[in-house]
Scaffold this motif. Structure first.
Motif, PDB file in Angstrom:
ATOM      1  N   ARG A 333       0.789  -1.246  -0.032  1.00 18.16           N
ATOM      2  CA  ARG A 333      -0.189  -0.051   0.085  1.00 18.16           C
ATOM      3  C   ARG A 333       0.754   1.390  -0.069  1.00 18.16           C
ATOM      4  O   ARG A 333       0.502   2.405  -0.540  1.00 18.16           O
ATOM      5  CB  ARG A 333      -0.817  -0.129   1.230  1.00 18.16           C
ATOM      6  CG  ARG A 333      -2.112  -1.307   0.870  1.00 18.16           C
ATOM      7  CD  ARG A 333      -3.094  -0.964   2.204  1.00 18.16           C
ATOM      8  NE  ARG A 333      -3.519  -2.510   2.295  1.00 18.16           N
ATOM      9  CZ  ARG A 333      -4.885  -2.526   2.411  1.00 18.16           C
ATOM     10  NH1 ARG A 333      -5.508  -1.692   2.939  1.00 18.16           N
ATOM     11  NH2 ARG A 333      -5.184  -3.811   2.791  1.00 18.16           N
ATOM     12  N   ASN A 337       0.690   3.843  -3.109  1.00 19.99           N
ATOM     13  CA  ASN A 337       0.474   5.522  -2.905  1.00 19.99           C
ATOM     14  C   ASN A 337       1.705   6.400  -2.879  1.00 19.99           C
ATOM     15  O   ASN A 337       1.676   7.398  -2.813  1.00 19.99           O
ATOM     16  CB  ASN A 337      -0.069   5.653  -1.608  1.00 19.99           C
ATOM     17  CG  ASN A 337      -1.673   4.922  -1.447  1.00 19.99           C
ATOM     18  OD1 ASN A 337      -2.649   5.614  -2.060  1.00 19.99           O
ATOM     19  ND2 ASN A 337      -1.972   3.912  -1.090  1.00 19.99           N
ATOM     20  N   ARG A 361      -0.995  12.585  -0.799  1.00 19.92           N
ATOM     21  CA  ARG A 361      -0.372  11.253  -0.620  1.00 19.92           C
ATOM     22  C   ARG A 361      -0.799  10.580   0.614  1.00 19.92           C
ATOM     23  O   ARG A 361      -1.204   9.399   0.817  1.00 19.92           O
ATOM     24  CB  ARG A 361       1.023  10.967  -1.005  1.00 19.92           C
ATOM     25  CG  ARG A 361       1.297  11.404  -2.379  1.00 19.92           C
ATOM     26  CD  ARG A 361       2.590  11.158  -2.986  1.00 19.92           C
ATOM     27  NE  ARG A 361       2.874  11.614  -4.409  1.00 19.92           N
ATOM     28  CZ  ARG A 361       3.799  11.488  -4.974  1.00 19.92           C
ATOM     29  NH1 ARG A 361       4.953  10.906  -4.298  1.00 19.92           N
ATOM     30  NH2 ARG A 361       4.116  12.008  -6.148  1.00 19.92           N
ATOM     31  N   THR A 364      -4.463   9.811   0.880  1.00 24.67           N
ATOM     32  CA  THR A 364      -5.146   8.588   0.296  1.00 24.67           C
ATOM     33  C   THR A 364      -4.410   7.132   0.962  1.00 24.67           C
ATOM     34  O   THR A 364      -5.071   6.467   0.787  1.00 24.67           O
ATOM     35  CB  THR A 364      -4.690   8.638  -1.256  1.00 24.67           C
ATOM     36  OG1 THR A 364      -3.608   9.058  -1.264  1.00 24.67           O
ATOM     37  CG2 THR A 364      -5.684   9.572  -1.864  1.00 24.67           C
ATOM     38  N   LEU A 365      -3.190   7.417   1.306  1.00 28.98           N
ATOM     39  CA  LEU A 365      -2.545   6.146   2.144  1.00 28.98           C
ATOM     40  C   LEU A 365      -3.387   5.816   3.278  1.00 28.98           C
ATOM     41  O   LEU A 365      -3.761   4.536   3.521  1.00 28.98           O
ATOM     42  CB  LEU A 365      -1.063   6.564   2.490  1.00 28.98           C
ATOM     43  CG  LEU A 365      -0.497   5.629   3.268  1.00 28.98           C
ATOM     44  CD1 LEU A 365      -0.339   4.102   2.365  1.00 28.98           C
ATOM     45  CD2 LEU A 365       0.737   5.992   4.015  1.00 28.98           C
ATOM     46  N   ASP A 368      -6.746   4.507   2.767  1.00 30.76           N
ATOM     47  CA  ASP A 368      -6.443   3.079   2.227  1.00 30.76           C
ATOM     48  C   ASP A 368      -6.171   2.101   3.430  1.00 30.76           C
ATOM     49  O   ASP A 368      -6.616   0.969   3.371  1.00 30.76           O
ATOM     50  CB  ASP A 368      -5.430   3.038   1.106  1.00 30.76           C
ATOM     51  CG  ASP A 368      -5.179   1.756   0.526  1.00 30.76           C
ATOM     52  OD1 ASP A 368      -5.940   0.869   0.490  1.00 30.76           O
ATOM     53  OD2 ASP A 368      -4.038   1.526  -0.360  1.00 30.76           O
TER      54      ASP A 368
END
Ligand code: ASP
Ligand code: MG
Length: 418
Positions: A333, A337, A361, A364-365, A368
């Protein structure tokens, strides 16, 4: 032949460009390829412009006008009013005019590269024009036709075979009659879109050209006397290294020393090309030489400080042990990302990772990871790396700070501090 790289600070105003021409003038009889970054803080300003465009912010046009004005003011100090460079630069900016009239594209990184690249496209126009103006015959070169990358925007991966072929095919002939002036930091995809190679990537550009052309050396001209053991903006008793091995330089940049871009050294090391780091204000000073064999006594430790760090702890939702399968999934992951890990540590129930805060970033990480894990984080931390340390050094550097994570090996100590 020689490769020179001038960073943003060296071309931040008219005086800087005049000085660049003076430095280059000392190498009239050499074959010289000159890589130039965007002027001053232009890349940051273009990043702001990109964000303003994507968010359709009110200050979009104000930011853009300031960027243009900055360049035009410098040009008016260097050239007579009817010089063709004014049109060349205006035409280059038109690329941004067209873009920002349209709806933003979905892919932020793509948009970023198409806008931010204009910084180098205009700085090189100005530098090439000024060198010619001073009688130093120079050819402006659009690097996007030579450094070929895949389409990983903001982090273009160089396609070496194609790049080597393009460079070797036409650059040697150009260098016989002119200096060549080209953009750092940029590449081009097979569909003719612009990519960037990662922030501060102009050093890497210089190293790519040097490796492909078998240069005698690369010189990066900087606003410091050479490579110092610590950032002189943060420490006042710094020492300069006269020479360093490629390996030491790679280690320093890996841990975050910003004096050269991390990807710069490897291509030079493979071709045994020395890298000189020299002060643009004092071109005769020796600076620092990075080469295969260097004898360096580390009287003072190498201190590298990275600010704006996040320390993220990741645990399983059912508090089971962190297994190899979890780790492999978590690493996947991070890779997906594009978040690079600076330090990590595992314990039975959690995995802690320290990395640079890059807002989009990180968000979004985190989203996730939160699907399948529990996370906790601290930000605004500092990562301190000390190479060739003594226990005394570390004590002194951490006075009054809380140590959140510590990792000590034989040569290198890393601490995450609050
Ligand atoms: N202009 C780019 C940047 O500021 C590349 C460079 O300066 O090396 O990141
Ligand atoms: Mg720079």
């Amino acid at each position: 032949m020689l490769v020179f790289k001038f960073g943003g600070a060296s071309v931040k105003d008219a005086a800087g460009i005049i000085n660049l021409a003076k430095v280059v003038g000392n190498y009239k009889n050499e074959q010289l390829l000159i890589v130039v970054s965007a002027m001053g803080k232009t890349t940051n300003a273009l990043e702001d412009l990109t964000k303003a465009y994507v968010n359709q912010a009110d200050d979009l046009h104000a930011i853009y006008e300031r960027i243009k004005q900055y360049h035009f003011e410098i040009m008016s100090e260097l050239f007579e009013a009817n010089h063709p460079v004014f049109d060349e630069v205006a035409n280059t900016f038109v690329e941004i005019d067209w873009m920002i009239e349209d709806e933003p594209h979905d892919d932020f990184d793509f948009t970023y590269d198409q806008i931010v690249s204009v910084g180098e496209l205009v700085s090189t126009r100005i530098v090439a024009a000024y060198l010619n103006h001073e009688g130093l015959k120079s050819q402006w070169l659009d690097v996007r036709g030579y450094i070929h990358t895949d389409n990983t925007y903001r982090e273009g991966m160089v396609q070496w075979d194609k790049t080597r072929e393009s460079i070797q095919l036409s650059i040697p002939a150009l260098l016989e009659h002119n200096f060549v002036v080209t953009q750092g930091f940029l590449g081009g995809t097979s569909e003719n879109f612009t990519t960037t190679l990662g922030r501060e990537g102009s050093d890497y550009t210089a190293s790519i050209f040097a490796a492909c052309l078998g240069a005698e050396s690369v010189t990066t001209w900087k606003d410091v006397p050479g490579i110092l053991n610590a950032d002189p903006k943060l420490f006042n008793d710094t020492v300069k290294f006269d020479e360093l091995t490629y390996t030491e330089a790679i280690e320093m940049t890996y841990y975050g020393a910003t004096v050269i871009h991390p990807k710069t050294i490897k291509p030079l090391q493979n071709s045994r090309i020395p890298l000189l780091v020299k002060p643009f204000g004092n071109p005769d000073a020796p600076g620092t030489v990075i080469k295969e064999t260097a004898s360096t006594v580390f009287e003072k430790p190498v201190i590298i400080i990275k600010q704006k760090q996040v320390l993220l702890s990741i645990a399983t939702k059912d508090y089971s042990f962190i297994s190899e399968d979890h780790l492999s999934d978590i690493f996947g992951r991070f890779a997906k990302n594009h978040v690079k890990i600076n330090v990590m540590q595992t314990s039975a129930l959690s995995f802690s990772v320290c990395f640079d805060l890059k807002d989009e970033r990180f968000e979004t990480l985190l989203k996730d990871l939160n699907k399948d894990y529990k996370t906790k984080y601290n930000n605004d931390l500092t990562l301190l790396t000390v190479r060739h340390y003594s226990t005394g050094n570390i004590k002194e550097l951490t006075i009054g700070k809380t140590v959140l994570l510590e990792q000590i090996s034989r040569n290198t100590a890393q601490l995450v501090l609050k």
